[in-house]
Design a protein around this motif. Structure first.
Motif, PDB file in Angstrom:
ATOM      1  N   SER A   1      40.584  31.006  49.789  1.00 24.92           N
ATOM      2  CA  SER A   1      39.203  31.520  49.573  1.00 24.92           C
ATOM      3  C   SER A   1      39.537  32.800  50.104  1.00 24.92           C
ATOM      4  O   SER A   1      39.026  33.893  49.861  1.00 24.92           O
ATOM      5  CB  SER A   1      38.213  30.617  50.509  1.00 24.92           C
ATOM      6  OG  SER A   1      38.725  30.570  51.741  1.00 24.92           O
TER       7      SER A   1
ATOM      8  N   GLN B   1      41.027  35.101  47.554  1.00 23.91           N
ATOM      9  CA  GLN B   1      40.141  35.394  46.567  1.00 23.91           C
ATOM     10  C   GLN B   1      39.126  36.452  47.157  1.00 23.91           C
ATOM     11  O   GLN B   1      38.736  37.213  46.354  1.00 23.91           O
ATOM     12  CB  GLN B   1      39.232  34.075  46.523  1.00 23.91           C
ATOM     13  CG  GLN B   1      38.769  33.675  45.106  1.00 23.91           C
ATOM     14  CD  GLN B   1      38.191  32.288  45.055  1.00 23.91           C
ATOM     15  OE1 GLN B   1      39.051  31.361  45.510  1.00 23.91           O
ATOM     16  NE2 GLN B   1      36.857  32.274  44.479  1.00 23.91           N
ATOM     17  N   GLU B   2      38.475  36.299  48.354  1.00 26.51           N
ATOM     18  CA  GLU B   2      37.803  37.362  48.889  1.00 26.51           C
ATOM     19  C   GLU B   2      38.345  38.703  48.855  1.00 26.51           C
ATOM     20  O   GLU B   2      37.783  39.782  48.525  1.00 26.51           O
ATOM     21  CB  GLU B   2      37.337  37.266  50.413  1.00 26.51           C
ATOM     22  CG  GLU B   2      36.094  36.909  50.826  1.00 26.51           C
ATOM     23  CD  GLU B   2      35.963  36.603  52.204  1.00 26.51           C
ATOM     24  OE1 GLU B   2      36.327  37.078  53.113  1.00 26.51           O
ATOM     25  OE2 GLU B   2      35.255  35.071  52.211  1.00 26.51           O
TER      26      GLU B   2
ATOM     27  N   GLN C   1      38.313  39.998  45.353  1.00 27.65           N
ATOM     28  CA  GLN C   1      36.702  40.244  45.091  1.00 27.65           C
ATOM     29  C   GLN C   1      36.393  41.634  45.608  1.00 27.65           C
ATOM     30  O   GLN C   1      35.670  42.436  44.961  1.00 27.65           O
ATOM     31  CB  GLN C   1      35.994  39.404  45.727  1.00 27.65           C
ATOM     32  CG  GLN C   1      34.421  39.315  45.030  1.00 27.65           C
ATOM     33  CD  GLN C   1      34.416  38.884  43.857  1.00 27.65           C
ATOM     34  OE1 GLN C   1      35.124  38.180  43.226  1.00 27.65           O
ATOM     35  NE2 GLN C   1      33.333  39.437  43.024  1.00 27.65           N
TER      36      GLN C   1
ATOM     37  N   LYS D   1      38.079  44.419  43.694  1.00 24.78           N
ATOM     38  CA  LYS D   1      37.262  44.461  42.338  1.00 24.78           C
ATOM     39  C   LYS D   1      36.165  45.314  42.545  1.00 24.78           C
ATOM     40  O   LYS D   1      35.650  46.293  42.013  1.00 24.78           O
ATOM     41  CB  LYS D   1      36.783  43.105  41.978  1.00 24.78           C
ATOM     42  CG  LYS D   1      36.824  42.961  40.424  1.00 24.78           C
ATOM     43  CD  LYS D   1      36.737  41.516  39.987  1.00 24.78           C
ATOM     44  CE  LYS D   1      36.660  41.119  38.664  1.00 24.78           C
ATOM     45  NZ  LYS D   1      36.439  39.849  38.463  1.00 24.78           N
ATOM     46  N   GLU D   2      35.231  44.801  43.752  1.00 18.44           N
ATOM     47  CA  GLU D   2      34.108  45.600  43.728  1.00 18.44           C
ATOM     48  C   GLU D   2      34.219  47.168  44.192  1.00 18.44           C
ATOM     49  O   GLU D   2      33.363  48.010  43.696  1.00 18.44           O
ATOM     50  CB  GLU D   2      33.336  45.055  45.078  1.00 18.44           C
ATOM     51  CG  GLU D   2      32.450  43.988  44.774  1.00 18.44           C
ATOM     52  CD  GLU D   2      32.011  43.115  45.990  1.00 18.44           C
ATOM     53  OE1 GLU D   2      31.864  43.926  46.844  1.00 18.44           O
ATOM     54  OE2 GLU D   2      31.605  41.928  45.848  1.00 18.44           O
TER      55      GLU D   2
ATOM     56  N   ALA E   1      39.908  31.936  40.291  1.00 20.49           N
ATOM     57  CA  ALA E   1      40.096  33.168  41.281  1.00 20.49           C
ATOM     58  C   ALA E   1      41.062  34.095  40.489  1.00 20.49           C
ATOM     59  O   ALA E   1      41.069  35.028  40.703  1.00 20.49           O
ATOM     60  CB  ALA E   1      40.711  32.685  42.844  1.00 20.49           C
TER      61      ALA E   1
END
Lengths: 419, 680
Positions: free
Chosen positions: B300, B303-304, B307, B310-311, B380
């Motif tokens: 996780s 993955q974070e 993320q 990406k943001e 993910a």
């Protein structure tokens, strides 16, 4: 090595000047001063006892009238000046502090029915049985100058009461009608009547100065507004009210003294029921006057006593009478809330203390503190039976139960039967 | 015509003669009668308008006026019609009341009375305030204490000597107050600018603001010192949310600032693109990648990071107006898919948080699969092979479904078996049988207890239960219950059927089997007697006057000497009354000093006692406290005349700050009025 020693800061105990009082360190720990409630209780009991012990209200008697005193009036600006009118038409001006009569004016033929002082204190008005309203100067005329009224108004009927406006040059009289007069005119500017032909008393409201109230012979109390052309309202009671007095601190409350031995405090907005009924007199109540603080009032009665009532209590706080005092006709409370004046049938004006046990004169600060503490204690423990018993101790000696035989109403009226 | 004239003339002659005769007769009487001279008004007979009322007695009616109206061509026909209607109308107005009557009814009186009561009622607040006041100081209107100003004391004093004049000239040049104006212009201006009350209010505001500031500062400091990462993360998120909200607003209100913000965002994006910060290429990320196979948290975390990257690298698109319009159109045409989709919930372990709760049993399974650990790592990964992924997901779903069905079938079979067994044992009338699952009783009973069960409650129950396999069944059950709400049948029979008296007595006896009232009472009485008996007081001091220590007891002689026996208590009043307990706690000698009833203002005895317990005197209180406690309610000044309440005071109190601000102008006005009346 550090040696701990006792040290004292001289700031804590040395006075700055010798005039300062000694500083007394005091420990207020409750455990060091036990039994606080019992001790205060005892003090309260003692204070109550002392109050009754020192209750000596009579201050002075002003003699000089040659007939019963029919009316009294306070000076508007001077505490020591009092005006009184007698049933033989004499008006006397008194100096209270010297307890002597300053002036005697043969004002009217017949009774002097009422007196009132002008708001500025420069003149006063009297009405009498000779159908006149007279205005007099307050200061005495020069030596060998005749006493003459400033103005005299000749009316058609007898005037029974008069009262002056609080701040304007108008006054009100009552007799067959209630009239409002301007000082500059000889005829009333307004006259009210409402199906009654005689009024006994008229009083201006000292707060809402345009309002008036009067007691009429048809057992009614009538309210007026000086600015209106008609009376406002009237309440008819079971028996006649003799006089009334407005509360000087509460614009809408007034108290009337009634023939049925009671006094009634009314709220002028709700005349349907009186706010309080004050009972204790055992004969008709003839006069009433409020204390200037508006907390209490004093009443004079045909039963030869005057009583002081708290304005919201049903029973009196105090009753004053002396052996020689006859029917008390008029009564006034002095403007500094300290004295009560009463004029009675047997030609004397009496000066009483408003608080029977009060020490007169200037008090030292410690005396004052003690008095206040005692007052507080009395109030705090007033519900305790022993304190209560002393505080409510009958001032009049009443017969012991059983010492007066019980006689029935039927037996009472027959003295003897002769054969 | 001629004849008439002659006749008239004759007639007039006669009249004259008659008048003369009358005159002569009257003159005989000595005094001459005064002749009445009458003056007639021409306007009565002749009018400038065409309307005449004939004589003085006649009145003009509406019809007279209407006659002329009909003739005039200018009047509109509508009004004519109205007037005609009015004429036909037979109703009359009511008579006004006579003067006597008005007085009798007392309209005037009531009006006047109401007016004056209203006027008087203005005092109510003041009077109540005075009644409630802790202390009233009379006279009410007191002159301010302290030394008076020079100008007030010495009125009409003028500079005479040259020195004085010189001083005054200097004062004048400096704009200092000399005689009448007590304040300098500067001071006056200051007072005008801000009254005392305003200043007070302002100061209070400032104080409050300062206090708030310090409070927030302290709070921020505290927050800063917190070491928890999670806390800060949450804070950060909240801040971001807040910022977004503000940004939206800023777009509308302050576009330039918004643009700047946008630029900042762009800059951060550029930085992110340049760096390898969140791309899982660092040392830590590599180690996590190794651990990812076994550790969910590592997965996780990675993955974070992705993320985040990406943001941050997402390009900001500022939509132009045209584009927006187009998009709006598109939206109108077809709703996007995500509208129907359940919202993704962070807590993926609980499939029931995914919505679609009450739908078919297969529904939750779909989301369930998405939450399966095996799948999540695939998801993910960058979305390169999404289609394949979906396919795999579907397959797994099917598998899952099959498993579920199997389980269900098994359950059904078991249940049937059990039911058969129970039927054999004893047939029970309860209809709840259908709901007897292998779930715990608490869960099953919920729908019965509250028919308005909401889904959140179920969630809670599930969390506690935590077995996904049985959930479907439960939901089915719940749905079924919802569809046919079972109301508990009202009790038709009374709880206790009518029984004979003997039976009831038996029941009562049974109910109170354990109680023995009489013996209890006796015990109570004995206890009271014991308590009332005087106790022996032991005053022996071991080791005093003899040897003491462990195992040594004071001698008997000593014990006898120092054990004080109190005198026997007087016989109890209830000694010979077996069924009565008379309490002897009341002490008559003390009771004489005690209050028997609760005095008026107190509401309970505790209040009264607490009031009594607190002492007032100097022995127990400091001087200031005593002063405060013993302050009298009414204070009068020796030798001061107490005037009745004045209207001015009332007005001052009523208006408050406004009146104070305006100063004495209105007051002076009223006073002037009074004077005018006075002079009149």
């Amino acid at each position: 090595m550090k040696v701990k020693v006792l040290c004292r800061n001289p700031d804590d105990y040395v006075r700055e000047t010798t005039r300062d009082i000694q500083r007394v360190p005091r420990n207020y720990d409750r455990t060091l001063h036990p039994f606080e409630v019992p001790r205060e209780y005892t003090r309260a009991l003692n204070a109550t006892k002392m109050e009754r012990l020192f209750a000596k209200p009579f201050v002075a008697s002003l003699g000089g009238h040659r007939d019963g005193v029919s009316c009294l009036a306070k000076h508007a600006k001077s505490l020591s000046t009092v005006l009184s009118g007698a049933c033989d038409g004499e008006v006397k001006v008194w100096n209270l502090s010297r307890r002597e009569c300053l002036r005697t004016i043969p004002a009217h033929e017949g009774f002097v029915r009422a007196i009132c002082s002008r708001f500025c204190g420069t003149s006063f008005f009297t009405v009498g049985d000779d159908k006149t309203v007279k205005q007099w100067r307050m200061e005495a005329p020069g030596y060998r100058v005749r006493e003459e009224p400033l103005n005299t108004i000749l009316g058609k009927a007898v005037y029974t009461g008069i009262d002056h406006h609080q701040s304007e040059g108008t006054f009100a009289t009552c007799g067959q009608t209630v009239d409002i007069w301007d000082e500059q005119r000889t005829s009333p500017i307004r006259s009210f009547s409402w199906g009654v032909d005689s009024f006994s008393c008229v009083r201006y409201n000292p707060v809402e100065t345009e309002l008036l109230a009067s007691c009429a012979s048809d057992r009614s109390i009538v309210l007026y507004d000086m600015r209106e052309s008609t009376p406002l309202k009237k309440v008819i009671m079971k028996l006649r009210s003799n006089t009334l007095c407005w509360n000087p601190m509460e614009a809408y409350n007034f108290t009337c003294s009634n023939e049925d031995y009671n006094l009634y405090t009314y709220d002028m907005r709700y005349l349907e029921t009186p706010v309080t009924v004050h009972m204790d007199h055992v004969s008709a109540v003839l006069d009433v006057d409020y204390s200037p603080t508006g907390k209490e009032f004093v009443s004079a009665s045909f039963d030869r006593t005057i009583r002081i009532f708290p304005k919201d209590k049903g029973h009196s706080r105090e009753v004053y009478h002396t052996k020689r005092m006859q029917h008390v006709i008029c009564v006034r409370w002095s403007a500094d809330n300290k004295y009560v004046l009463s004029g009675s049938d047997e030609m004397n004006i009496r000066v009483w203390k408003a608080n029977a046990s009060e020490k007169l004169g200037v008090l030292t600060s410690r005396e004052k503190a003690a008095v206040q503490y005692n007052q507080k204690l009395k109030a705090k423990f007033k519900n305790h039976p022993k304190v209560r018993r002393i505080a409510h101790h009958p001032t009049r000696s009443t017969p012991k139960p059983g010492s007066v035989p019980i006689v029935t109403e039927k037996e009472k009226h027959v003295v003897t039967v002769v054969e | 015509m001629c004849f008439i004239y002659i006749y008239k003339k004759e007639g007039s002659d006669d009249e004259r003669k008659h008048a003369k005769l009358l005159e002569a007769i009257s003159s005989l009487g000595g005094r001459r009668r005064k002749k009445h001279v009458e003056r007639s008004e021409a306007s009565v007979q002749v009018s400038e308008f065409s309307v005449t009322a004939g004589g003085a007695e006649e009145k003009i009616n509406l019809c007279d006026l209407l006659g002329t109206m009909e003739k005039t061509p200018g009047a509109p026909s509508k009004t004519k019609k109205q007037l005609r209607n009015l004429q036909n109308c037979k109703e009359t107005l009511e008579l006004p009341l006579s003067k006597q009557q008005t007085e009798k009814v007392g309209i005037q009186r009531t009006v006047a009375y109401e007016k004056s009561t209203k006027e008087v009622s203005r005092w109510e607040s003041v009077i109540i305030q005075n009644q409630k006041a802790e202390q009233l100081v009379f006279p009410l209107k007191q002159e301010p204490a302290g030394p008076k100003r020079m100008e007030q004391v010495v009125a009409g004093w003028k500079a005479q000597t040259p020195l004085e004049q010189e001083i005054f000239s200097i004062l004048h040049s400096n704009k200092q107050p000399v005689l009448d104006p007590v304040l300098t212009p500067m001071e006056k201006a200051a007072i005008k600018a801000m009254s005392l009350e305003e200043a007070k209010i302002r100061r209070a505001e400032l104080q409050k603001a300062r206090a708030l500031q310090s409070y927030y500062e302290a709070k921020a400091k505290r927050g800063k010192r917190i070491k928890s990462k999670k806390y800060h993360r949450v804070q950060k998120k909240a801040k971001q949310k807040e910022f977004l909200k503000q940004f939206d607003e800023m777009m509308k209100t302050n576009p330039t600032a918004a643009l700047e913000e946008l630029k900042k965002m762009e800059l951060s994006r550029m930085e992110e693109r340049m760096s390898l910060k969140h791309q899982n290429s660092g040392k830590w990320a590599k180690s996590r990648a190794i651990m990812a196979k076994y550790d969910e948290s590592a997965r996780s975390a990675m993955q974070e990071q992705l993320q985040l990257n990406k943001e941050l690298t997402q390009k900001l698109v500022v939509p132009s107006d045209d584009e927006e319009e187009r998009r709006a159109e598109e939206e109108a045409n077809a709703l996007p898919d995500f509208v129907n989709e359940a919202e993704p919930v962070p807590d993926s372990a609980n499939p029931w948080m995914r919505g679609k709760l009450t739908s078919e049993a297969s529904g939750p399974d779909v989301s369930d699969v998405a939450a399966e650990p095996g799948v999540s790592d695939v998801a993910a990964e960058p979305s390169s092979g999404q289609e394949g992924e979906q396919h795999r997901e579907e397959e797994e779903e099917e598998e899952q479904e099959e498993e579920e069905e199997k389980l269900l079938r098994e359950f059904e079979r078991k249940r049937k078996l059990r039911r058969n067994e129970e039927d054999d044992l004893a047939p029970q009338p309860r209809e709840e049988r259908g709901s007897e699952w292998s779930l715990p009783a608490s869960v099953v009973l919920i729908p019965h207890h509250c028919r308005t069960l909401n889904t959140s409650l179920i969630h809670v129950q599930f969390d506690s239960y935590n077995r996904a396999r049985h959930l479907n069944q439960f939901v089915q059950l719940y749905v079924a219950i919802k569809r046919e709400p079972q109301r508990p049948e009202p009790l038709k029979k009374p709880i206790f059927p009518p029984q004979s008296f003997a039976e009831q007595a038996a029941i009562i006896k049974e109910a109170f089997a354990g109680d023995d009232v009489i013996s209890d009472f006796l015990k109570d009485k004995r206890k009271q007697e014991e308590a009332g008996r005087p106790k022996v007081v032991d005053l022996t001091l071991p080791g005093w006057g003899e040897w003491g220590g462990v195992g040594l007891k004071p001698s008997r002689q000593k014990r006898r000497k120092f054990r004080l026996k109190a005198a026997a208590a007087p016989p109890r009043k209830d000694q010979k009354l077996p069924a009565v307990i008379i309490s002897e706690k009341r002490n008559a000698s003390i009771a004489a000093h005690q209050v028997s009833q609760l005095p008026f203002p107190f509401q309970n005895s505790a209040q009264f006692e607490s009031c009594m317990r607190s002492p007032v005197g100097q022995t127990w209180n400091t001087q200031n406290t005593v002063k405060k406690l013993t302050a009298p309610r009414v204070v009068t000044k020796l030798g001061a005349i107490i005037q009745p309440m004045a209207k001015e005071d009332f007005l001052k109190q009523k208006k408050g700050p406004e009146a104070a601000k305006q100063g004495a102008i209105p007051l002076r006005g009223t006073r002037k009025k009074g004077k005018k009346k006075d002079s009149r």
